[in-house]
Every structure is written in C-alpha cells, then in structure tokens.
Design an enzyme around this catalytic site. Structure first.
Site, PDB file in Angstrom:
ATOM      1  N   LYS A  54       1.232  -1.471  -0.083  1.00 35.93           N
ATOM      2  CA  LYS A  54       0.115  -0.153  -0.084  1.00 35.93           C
ATOM      3  C   LYS A  54       0.634   1.203  -0.184  1.00 35.93           C
ATOM      4  O   LYS A  54       0.457   2.547   0.008  1.00 35.93           O
ATOM      5  CB  LYS A  54      -1.007   0.002   1.361  1.00 35.93           C
ATOM      6  CG  LYS A  54      -2.454  -1.179   1.275  1.00 35.93           C
ATOM      7  CD  LYS A  54      -2.700  -1.594   0.083  1.00 35.93           C
ATOM      8  CE  LYS A  54      -3.461  -0.618  -0.544  1.00 35.93           C
ATOM      9  NZ  LYS A  54      -3.810  -1.784  -2.297  1.00 35.93           N
ATOM     10  N   GLY A  56       2.171   2.499  -2.882  1.00 37.00           N
ATOM     11  CA  GLY A  56       2.518   3.040  -4.087  1.00 37.00           C
ATOM     12  C   GLY A  56       3.254   2.430  -4.855  1.00 37.00           C
ATOM     13  O   GLY A  56       3.875   3.250  -5.597  1.00 37.00           O
ATOM     14  N   ARG A 265      -8.175   4.341  -3.057  1.00 38.92           N
ATOM     15  CA  ARG A 265      -9.923   3.794  -2.575  1.00 38.92           C
ATOM     16  C   ARG A 265     -10.053   4.927  -1.689  1.00 38.92           C
ATOM     17  O   ARG A 265      -8.547   5.465  -0.935  1.00 38.92           O
ATOM     18  CB  ARG A 265     -10.544   2.113  -1.886  1.00 38.92           C
ATOM     19  CG  ARG A 265      -9.446   1.027  -2.545  1.00 38.92           C
ATOM     20  CD  ARG A 265      -9.754  -0.188  -1.815  1.00 38.92           C
ATOM     21  NE  ARG A 265      -9.468  -1.191  -2.567  1.00 38.92           N
ATOM     22  CZ  ARG A 265      -8.671  -1.700  -2.328  1.00 38.92           C
ATOM     23  NH1 ARG A 265      -7.461  -1.568  -2.151  1.00 38.92           N
ATOM     24  NH2 ARG A 265      -8.930  -3.234  -3.653  1.00 38.92           N
TER      25      ARG A 265
HETATM   26  N1  LIG Z   1      -0.777   7.766  -9.154  1.00 37.59           N
HETATM   27  C1  LIG Z   1      -1.575   6.787  -8.761  1.00 37.59           C
HETATM   28  N2  LIG Z   1      -2.622   6.305  -9.123  1.00 37.59           N
HETATM   29  C2  LIG Z   1      -3.664   5.740  -8.750  1.00 37.59           C
HETATM   30  N3  LIG Z   1      -2.870   5.083  -7.037  1.00 37.59           N
HETATM   31  C3  LIG Z   1      -1.057   5.437  -6.492  1.00 37.59           C
HETATM   32  C4  LIG Z   1      -1.155   6.687  -7.521  1.00 37.59           C
HETATM   33  N4  LIG Z   1       0.215   6.699  -6.711  1.00 37.59           N
HETATM   34  C5  LIG Z   1       0.008   6.188  -5.721  1.00 37.59           C
HETATM   35  N5  LIG Z   1      -0.866   6.022  -6.046  1.00 37.59           N
HETATM   36  C6  LIG Z   1      -1.347   5.503  -4.295  1.00 37.59           C
HETATM   37  O1  LIG Z   1      -0.879   3.772  -4.348  1.00 37.59           O
HETATM   38  C7  LIG Z   1      -1.834   2.874  -3.307  1.00 37.59           C
HETATM   39  C8  LIG Z   1      -1.630   1.402  -3.737  1.00 37.59           C
HETATM   40  O2  LIG Z   1      -0.844   0.815  -3.294  1.00 37.59           O
HETATM   41  P1  LIG Z   1       0.259  -0.113  -4.219  1.00 37.59           P
HETATM   42  O3  LIG Z   1      -0.063  -0.330  -5.486  1.00 37.59           O
HETATM   43  O4  LIG Z   1       1.610  -0.710  -2.972  1.00 37.59           O
HETATM   44  O5  LIG Z   1      -1.097  -1.568  -2.851  1.00 37.59           O
HETATM   45  S1  LIG Z   1      -0.301  -2.986  -3.112  1.00 37.59           S
HETATM   46  O6  LIG Z   1      -0.002  -3.286  -2.087  1.00 37.59           O
HETATM   47  O7  LIG Z   1       0.265  -3.450  -4.271  1.00 37.59           O
HETATM   48  O8  LIG Z   1      -1.502  -3.581  -2.819  1.00 37.59           O
HETATM   49  C9  LIG Z   1      -3.712   3.738  -2.686  1.00 37.59           C
HETATM   50  O9  LIG Z   1      -3.511   3.647  -1.514  1.00 37.59           O
HETATM   51  P2  LIG Z   1      -5.033   3.941  -1.805  1.00 37.59           P
HETATM   52  O10 LIG Z   1      -5.062   5.440  -1.823  1.00 37.59           O
HETATM   53  O11 LIG Z   1      -5.073   3.631  -0.332  1.00 37.59           O
HETATM   54  O12 LIG Z   1      -5.976   2.797  -1.978  1.00 37.59           O
HETATM   55  C10 LIG Z   1      -3.143   4.989  -3.671  1.00 37.59           C
HETATM   56  O13 LIG Z   1      -3.290   5.953  -3.168  1.00 37.59           O
END
Ligand SMILES: Nc1ncnc2c1ncn2[C@@H]1O[C@H](COP(=O)(O)OS(=O)(=O)O)[C@@H](OP(=O)(O)O)[C@H]1O
Length: 300
Positions: A54, A56, A265
């Site tokens: 989570k 990123g 989310r």
């Molecule tokens: N450009 C862009 N678009 C969408 N989301 C973005 C982006 N950059 C960073 N993030 C943030 O990435 C978070 C998800 O992290 P991960 O990809 O590491 O998640 S996972 O561990 O693979 O499930 C996710 O966390 P949440 O917002 O809590 O859902 C996003 O905030």
C-alpha cells in the site's frame, strides 16, 4: 502508417511485445529464437520494488516503465516470498520476466518481499548487488490503506469486519495492538534492519509514496538517478486526472493509462484520538528509519 493502436513514438520493445502477442509467437520455441536474433531476451531483475504494501508500489512500477530503458514484470511474481514458487528455481523466475533488450533494466514488484523473513537472503543469493526500492507512506495512513483493502475484500464476500479502531487497539491493555499486521507492516525500521543484515544501505532507495501521489516527477527523477539511468521521464508522461484524483500515465501522444480503481480507495474516517495514538506509537520507529536511511519525512 503504423498499425492500429501503435504510433511511431511507441518504444521498440513495446512493439515487439505487441507483435509477438498478436502472432501468439511467444508460445513457440522458434519465436524465442526469433526474438533472440533481435537481441530480445528475458533478464533477471536488476532492481526490485520490495515494498511496502500500500505504499504505491504499482504506481511506482508503472511510472518507471515509462522510461525507455525500463521493462516491467506486469504481475507480482512472488518468487522470493512463496516457498512453492522459490522451489521452482531461478529459471522459472526468469521465465516470468518480459522480453527486453540487453541494455534495458527489468524491474518487478512484490510488496510482500519487504516483510517476509526469508526474502533478503534469497535475493542476496541471486544477486548481491541488486538495487532495492522501498516506497513508504506515512505509517498510519498506510495502515488505514491496508485495512481498507481487507475491508473491501470482506464486503465483497458479504462478510462483516471489525472497525479499524477495534483492530489497532488491544482491548486488554488499551495499547496499540502490535499483533495486527497492518500495524506491524508500518514499523518500517523493524523490517529494514533485517534487510541490512544482507545488503548495505547504499543498495536501497527510499521513495516517498505520499509525494508520489501529489507530485510524482521529482520522486521519479531520484529513482532514475539511483538506477544510473539518464533522466527521461518528463511531465509529458504524467498528467493529473481530476476525475480519478490521481496522476495518470501518458506513454506517447496516443496511449494514456490510469491505475485500476483498486488503487486510490476512499479510506474510512478514523477516530482522531486513535490516529494520534498510532502516530505516537510509530514516532520512535520513524526516527530510527530516518536515521538509517538518511531520508527524513514530515510524519507526525
Ligand atoms: N497515480 C496513482 N494512481 C492511483 N493510486 C496511486 C497513484 N500513486 C500512488 N497511488 C497509491 O498507491 C496505493 C496503493 O499502493 P500499492 O500499489 O503499493 O498497493 S498494493 O500493496 O500493491 O496492494 C493507493 O493507496 P490507497 O489510496 O490507500 O488505495 C494509492 O493512494
């Protein structure tokens, strides 16, 4: 004219993947030979995004793959954290990688690597000089994000789930519940110290996941530098999508892509006093993390 869906700006390696996929040639040995003739090979990663869940990790991988010298493994491979996969051997792992030119760097991301005890030693055995990327967010926000993902999974199955506040606080002691995985994963220093038994700190680069959300380019520039790549990703490759509320990717003037809806989310509201308690709990661990990595964040 280029074929439909392809522009002259499309990187050559993308064209090869598209062509190989269209002709389903990747299924045959002769294709492998053909691709090899054109110097396309499957390479083990020279850099891995090891976590944090989570943080990123997906956005970072996708954004780095905008660089012409970077090729990404699309799926999480889970080679080093999954005993069954690991037993399949290094050739199985290499086979999971995309085709690339020899000068390109292959990168994969599997966020579970960061917290799985066996992983550092296994990666070290593969390549002791590999570059390791760790993307972190403010620990309490990351824990809420982690919780939100699990909550969504439960709701999809029509199952009930405790409130975040109930999970993070131990009802007997009224202290932070360190048995709860979403809390433990945010104690970054604990895991990093284990990794440092195998790799020197210079082999890690810490990415600010909170900044990657609001202003990705400076973070990407730092990663390019860490990977010894010329700076190629520019503001032309990234645009803010107001509907999505996030930066999305522009591969060239034709292909645009936002991350899936499972990224970004809406988090549930958390009781401010619980948030404060958690921030207080993480504080000393954060200080240690800054001290070790040399990267300081403005986390409360
Ligand atoms: N450009 C862009 N678009 C969408 N989301 C973005 C982006 N950059 C960073 N993030 C943030 O990435 C978070 C998800 O992290 P991960 O990809 O590491 O998640 S996972 O561990 O693979 O499930 C996710 O966390 P949440 O917002 O809590 O859902 C996003 O905030």
């Amino acid at each position: 004219m280029p074929p439909a869906g392809v522009s002259w700006q499309t990187p050559l390696h993308t064209l090869w993947h598209k062509q190989a996929h269209r002709l389903k040639l990747h299924r045959t040995n002769s294709t492998r030979e053909k691709l090899q003739m054109h110097h396309l090979i499957k390479q083990l990663p020279r850099a891995i995004i090891i976590g944090v869940r989570k943080g990123g990790t997906r956005a970072l991988l996708e954004m780095l793959s905008l660089h012409p010298a970077v090729v990404k493994a699309s799926q999480e491979v889970h080679f080093f954290d999954n005993d069954q996969n690991y037993a399949r051997g290094i050739d199985w792992y290499r086979e999971k990688m995309p085709f690339s030119f020899p000068h390109q760097i292959t990168i994969e991301k599997s966020p579970a690597y960061f917290i799985t005890e066996e992983v550092p030693e296994r990666i070290f055995k593969m390549n002791s000089s590999i570059k390791l990327l760790v993307i972190v967010r403010e620990p309490t926000t990351r824990a809420v994000s982690d919780y939100t993902q699990v909550l969504e999974g439960k709701e999809r199955k029509n199952k009930t789930y405790d409130k975040f506040e109930e999970l993070v606080i131990d009802t007997n002691t009224c202290e932070v519940n360190t048995k709860y995985k979403a809390v433990r994963t945010s104690i970054y220093t604990k895991y990093l110290e284990h990794w440092l038994k195998y790799f020197p700190v210079e082999q890690f680069h810490v990415v600010d996941g909170d900044r990657l959300i609001i202003d990705p380019l400076p973070e990407l520039k730092l990663v390019e530098h860490f990977l010894n790549l010329p700076s190629k990703i520019s503001h032309y490759n990234l645009y803010f999508n107001a509907t999505r509320g996030f930066f999305c990717l522009r591969y060239n003037f034709i292909f645009n892509k936002c991350l899936a809806g499972s990224k970004g989310r809406i988090h549930p509201d958390v009781d401010p006093s619980i948030k404060e308690k958690l921030q207080h709990f993480f504080y000393p661990f954060n200080q240690k993390f800054y001290q070790i990595t040399g990267r300081t964040f403005n986390w409360p």
